[in-house]
Design a protein around this motif. Structure first.
Motif, PDB file in Angstrom:
ATOM      1  N   LEU B  98       0.808  -1.239   0.199  1.00  0.00           N
ATOM      2  CA  LEU B  98      -0.035   0.088  -0.118  1.00  0.00           C
ATOM      3  C   LEU B  98       0.805   1.073   0.015  1.00  0.00           C
ATOM      4  O   LEU B  98       0.692   2.171  -0.799  1.00  0.00           O
ATOM      5  N   TRP B  99       1.775   1.349   0.812  1.00  0.00           N
ATOM      6  CA  TRP B  99       2.785   2.261   0.871  1.00  0.00           C
ATOM      7  C   TRP B  99       3.404   2.581  -0.294  1.00  0.00           C
ATOM      8  O   TRP B  99       3.622   3.628  -0.873  1.00  0.00           O
ATOM      9  N   MET B 100       3.655   1.557  -1.161  1.00  0.00           N
ATOM     10  CA  MET B 100       4.491   1.690  -2.510  1.00  0.00           C
ATOM     11  C   MET B 100       3.168   2.267  -3.465  1.00  0.00           C
ATOM     12  O   MET B 100       3.574   3.067  -4.500  1.00  0.00           O
ATOM     13  N   LEU B 101       2.126   1.739  -3.281  1.00  0.00           N
ATOM     14  CA  LEU B 101       1.244   2.123  -4.366  1.00  0.00           C
ATOM     15  C   LEU B 101       0.907   3.648  -3.961  1.00  0.00           C
ATOM     16  O   LEU B 101       0.976   4.682  -4.911  1.00  0.00           O
ATOM     17  N   ILE B 102       0.923   4.185  -2.910  1.00  0.00           N
ATOM     18  CA  ILE B 102       0.796   5.415  -2.639  1.00  0.00           C
ATOM     19  C   ILE B 102       1.725   6.415  -3.137  1.00  0.00           C
ATOM     20  O   ILE B 102       1.783   7.473  -3.512  1.00  0.00           O
ATOM     21  N   LEU B 103       3.109   5.792  -3.002  1.00  0.00           N
ATOM     22  CA  LEU B 103       4.214   6.429  -3.397  1.00  0.00           C
ATOM     23  C   LEU B 103       4.290   6.636  -5.132  1.00  0.00           C
ATOM     24  O   LEU B 103       4.373   7.655  -5.492  1.00  0.00           O
ATOM     25  N   ALA B 104       3.720   5.440  -5.565  1.00  0.00           N
ATOM     26  CA  ALA B 104       3.617   5.785  -6.968  1.00  0.00           C
ATOM     27  C   ALA B 104       2.556   6.678  -7.421  1.00  0.00           C
ATOM     28  O   ALA B 104       2.550   7.374  -8.453  1.00  0.00           O
ATOM     29  N   GLY B 105       1.521   6.672  -6.556  1.00  0.00           N
ATOM     30  CA  GLY B 105       0.486   7.527  -6.906  1.00  0.00           C
ATOM     31  C   GLY B 105       0.881   9.073  -6.655  1.00  0.00           C
ATOM     32  O   GLY B 105       0.473   9.873  -7.544  1.00  0.00           O
ATOM     33  N   TRP B 106       1.706   9.172  -5.793  1.00  0.00           N
ATOM     34  CA  TRP B 106       2.288  10.665  -5.461  1.00  0.00           C
ATOM     35  C   TRP B 106       3.025  11.090  -6.767  1.00  0.00           C
ATOM     36  O   TRP B 106       3.019  12.193  -7.268  1.00  0.00           O
TER      37      TRP B 106
END
Lengths: 155, 668
Positions: B98-106
């Motif tokens: 999830l952390w990674m998904l959010i990082l990619a999202g930002w």
């Protein structure tokens, strides 16, 4: 003095004063509020100071939990399978508190070497062992092992 | 859908992230536009593949694919679908995804909303984000692969999600928190990019301001949700425990708050540049430190994930690389020119500087309290813990000082503020706050010095803000016209500051005047607190979806008039065989009434915790205000107009890397 230097000097003095107050307060507060961890063997050997807030932990001994019939006071023994310490607590124990489970309590040793706890922590996962307790159990087991190792030649 | 697809797409996104971290950066340094043009497509591609991986894992949870170890360990076919969904981030591997998904999202968001930035800046920012992604993707793939399978002996059912986490709080708390943590990577990337190309100027501050503010708003909500969740779900009614993991989220919040204010000075006045850059680096490093503390297993905490030493080492290495490399860059590239912009001793610059000093002091206090026991333990100098009193003793005065400074700072002007004028402005707020600070203890019936100071500080913020709003909105065409003329960012600031005052007031009142009592009760017993009667009527059993519960009925009345009936529960979860306390809460803006059922202590007696919590809702309401203020501030016109106007080369001169370091822009 040059007004600009004067300004800089006041700023530096101001910062120094603030910093020293902050450091002083912090060390004072730290000294007042640190509680060291002792395992049951250390408490049994008298290593733990009385009347200072400390932490202690281990496994709750089977069959040692006794409740007072009129209040919420409860006593139980906590062990590292070498020595044990009796604890007293008044209040609600955590959900996962049970005989045979690891706990860590914060409180004081009174004159009778009874540990009067004001906080008892048990973890929310039944497989979880507080690291302090794990550590002390391992140490106690190691001591037991070396004792038996030493005692073999005596046979 | 095979779980291996998830792993495969993670590997693909790692490859894309490596390209993103290198190609646009190389292009920007070599001045090749064709290479820089790769930045946006790479950012988009990385996001798509991480999203596919996340989708695959979610799907595995939804269809109960227990051949995936992570699903088998954290789900169960009896779990309701929404908990199966939130169980995706219920433990280490999935939450990291999830952390990674959010990082990619930002990263994607930066790619989308940076159209008006110079290409060099965009490609460098995205490259830095790519580097961060590489770190976390490597961490994910090497130490915590969520797609590991249990073959060929697939379990018939899962081990179930930890009952503590089977709650609405878990669905929203981690995503919000991670949005905040990871969001600070944008401010970090902007700072690093500015250091690389030497363009540390007002424009840089203006670009990174909205990103910082949004991340900060998310983090505020995330922390508040965590506190609220702990309050009702951990069962015992505390709202902040100074638990090291809570501290780990507070650290970047404090640094982020300082960063927001320091960015304001850098944007408006072109000063504090080096400090602002340093803060941006610090804030993100503290986010990483938080990740390390939570995921390495060094802590004893509710939040701590099962430990695996390699994870801790990896994160520590990641943290070290980030800090060392960015500080090295900082040492070489930070502006060495002394700014020749003058400001007087009571100027807004000074007030914001003091704000930063206080926030840093608060941050350091929490940092010392959190790390000191860990360091001693690591050096084998004994295990110790630092209790709540340490934080209450040291953090509270700093928080109160922040409030007092804030009230005075609102009126201050850039460059120079007349001391006498400022004092006259403050007379009225001082009077109001004094009255409030005296009235609250009188009303509560007990004088407490901390309550007096806290209420004074909170009332001071509110009255000073109100006074400033009245002053600013004075208009010949009427008050309404004047109010409408104020900018959104001004209202954002007002909301944010009011939020802080609310949180401060709530925290002060509930910690000084809350009543907590543990009692032994049998059905038929009544206990009174603050003239409110709590009657234990009866106890029964009920069967839930995946648990069995003992439910008590507690009738609450005041002067014989019934207020509420609460049903606190003790739940026994069948799969994990663990016990959970579900408190009964009668919530209100003025006070919460809280009843938790303890264990059975006799044949017909139970332990009960009964609490009266005045103003506790204000704590979380305040953080919602703060977050709303942040969102309102970035909706300000000045951030949007520029989108419509095509950027003229003259507006943002394409200077040589060194030019930005010479003379601050505001000087010209």
């Amino acid at each position: 003095m040059h007004p600009k230097r004067k300004k800089r000097l006041t700023l530096i003095l101001f910062l120094m004063a603030g910093l020293s107050i902050a450091i002083g307060l912090t060390t004072y507060a730290l000294r007042q509020n640190i509680s060291l961890f002792y395992d049951p063997s250390q408490i049994a050997s008298g290593e733990a100071p009385g009347d200072v807030r400390i932490r202690a932990g281990g496994m709750v001994e089977e069959g040692s939990v006794q409740r007072d019939p009129d209040s919420l006071r409860v006593t139980f023994r906590v062990t590292d399978f070498e020595s044990s310490v009796t604890m007293e607590y008044t209040g609600i124990l955590p959900d996962l508190f049970a005989e045979g489970q690891g706990v860590v309590a914060t409180g004081r040793l009174n004159g009778d070497r009874l540990f009067v706890a004001d906080q008892v922590l048990a973890k929310h996962d039944e497989n979880y062992m507080p690291p302090e307790v794990m550590d002390s159990l391992e140490k106690a087991a190691a001591r037991a092992e070396s004792n038996t190792a030493q005692s073999i030649p005596e046979y | 859908m095979f779980p291996e697809f998830g792993q495969f797409s993670l590997i693909l996104s790692l490859l894309l992230a490596i390209l993103l971290a290198t190609v646009p950066l190389a292009g920007s340094l070599a001045g090749r536009a064709s290479l820089q043009a790769f930045a946006r497509p790479l950012a988009a591609g990385q996001f798509v593949f991480v999203a596919i991986a996340f989708g695959v894992l979610t799907y595995a949870f939804m269809v109960d694919d227990f051949s995936v170890a992570y699903v088998a360990n954290n789900s169960n076919s009896l779990l309701p679908w929404y908990f199966k969904f939130s169980a995706v981030w219920g433990a280490h591997e999935g939450s990291l995804l999830l952390w990674m998904l959010i990082l990619a999202g930002w990263t994607l968001a930066v790619a989308i909303f940076s159209r008006r930035l110079p290409a060099v800046m965009t490609s460098q920012v995205l490259s830095v984000m790519g580097m961060v992604s590489v770190g976390f993707l490597l961490f994910l793939l090497m130490t915590s692969n969520p797609f590991d399978r249990i073959l060929p002996n697939v379990p018939t059912n899962g081990a179930d999600l930890n009952p503590l986490l089977q709650d609405f709080g878990l669905i929203v708390h981690p995503p919000m928190l991670y949005m905040g943590y990871v969001g600070f990577s944008v401010a970090f990337a902007f700072a690093i990019a500015a250091l690389i190309n030497g363009r540390l100027d007002a424009a840089w501050a203006r670009w990174s301001r909205p990103w910082t503010t949004v991340a900060w708003a998310f983090l505020s909500v995330g922390i508040a949700l965590g506190s609220w969740w702990a309050y009702y779900e951990l069962g015992w009614g505390g709202w902040w425990f100074w638990d090291p993991v809570e501290n780990a989220s507070l650290l970047p919040w404090l640094a982020g708050t300082a960063l927001m204010h320091s960015l304001a000075v850098t944007e408006k006045r072109g000063v504090f540049k080096s400090w602002t850059v340093l803060l941006a680096i610090l804030t993100f490093s503290l986010s990483l430190l938080g990740a390390f503390l939570v995921r390495s297993g060094v802590l004893t905490s509710v939040h701590a994930f099962a430990s695996d030493p390699t994870r801790g080492q990896f994160l520590l290495a990641l943290l070290a690389i980030t800090i060392v490399s960015s500080l090295t860059l900082y040492a070489f590239r930070a502006p060495v020119v002394h700014s020749r912009i003058r400001y007087g001793s009571a100027s807004r610059e000074i007030f914001l500087l003091l704000n930063n000093v206080l926030l840093m002091a608060a941050m350091l206090l929490v940092l010392v309290g959190t790390l000191y026991p860990l360091i001693l333990d690591y050096l084998d100098m004994g295990r110790l813990s630092i209790g709540e009193p340490f934080y209450n003793l040291t953090f509270s005065p700093v928080a109160i000082a922040v409030g007092l400074l804030l009230g005075a700072g609102i009126f201050s002007r850039w460059k120079k503020t007349d001391g006498g004028w400022l004092a006259r402005k403050l007379l009225w707020p001082a009077a109001v706050s004094l009255i409030v600070a005296v009235l609250v203890p009188l009303w509560m019936g007990k004088f407490e010095p901390w309550a007096f100071a806290g209420c004074f500080s909170a009332a001071w913020i509110v009255s000073a803000t109100a006074r400033d709003l009245l002053d600013k909105s004075a208009s010949r065409q009427g008050r309404w016209h004047g109010l409408r003329r104020q900018s959104r960012s001004y209202y954002g600031m007002v909301l944010g500051h009011l939020g802080l005052a609310l949180t401060m007031a709530g925290a002060t009142v509930v910690s000084n005047y809350g009543v907590e009592r543990d009692v032994r009760m049998s059905p038929g017993d009544t206990v009174s607190i603050e003239n409110i009667d709590f009657a234990f009527v009866q106890i029964g059993e009920r069967q839930g979806a995946n648990f069995r519960a003992e439910t008590a009925q507690v009738d609450i009345s005041r002067d014989g008039r019934k207020i509420a009936t609460l049903y606190p529960e003790k739940r026994q979860y069948t799969v994990q065989r663990s016990v959970m306390t579900e408190a009964g809460i009668d919530a209100g803006l003025a006070r919460d009434l809280f009843v938790a059922l303890g264990e059975q202590v006799g044949d017909n007696a139970w332990a009960m915790r009964i609490q009266y919590k005045p103003l506790i809702r204000w704590i979380w309401l305040g953080s919602l205000f703060m977050a709303a203020g942040g969102i309102l501030a970035i909706a300000d016109r000045r951030y949007r107009i520029r989108e419509k106007v095509p950027v003229k080369p003259a507006a943002l001169p394409d200077r040589e890397p060194d030019a930005g370091r010479a003379v601050p822009e505001a000087m010209s």
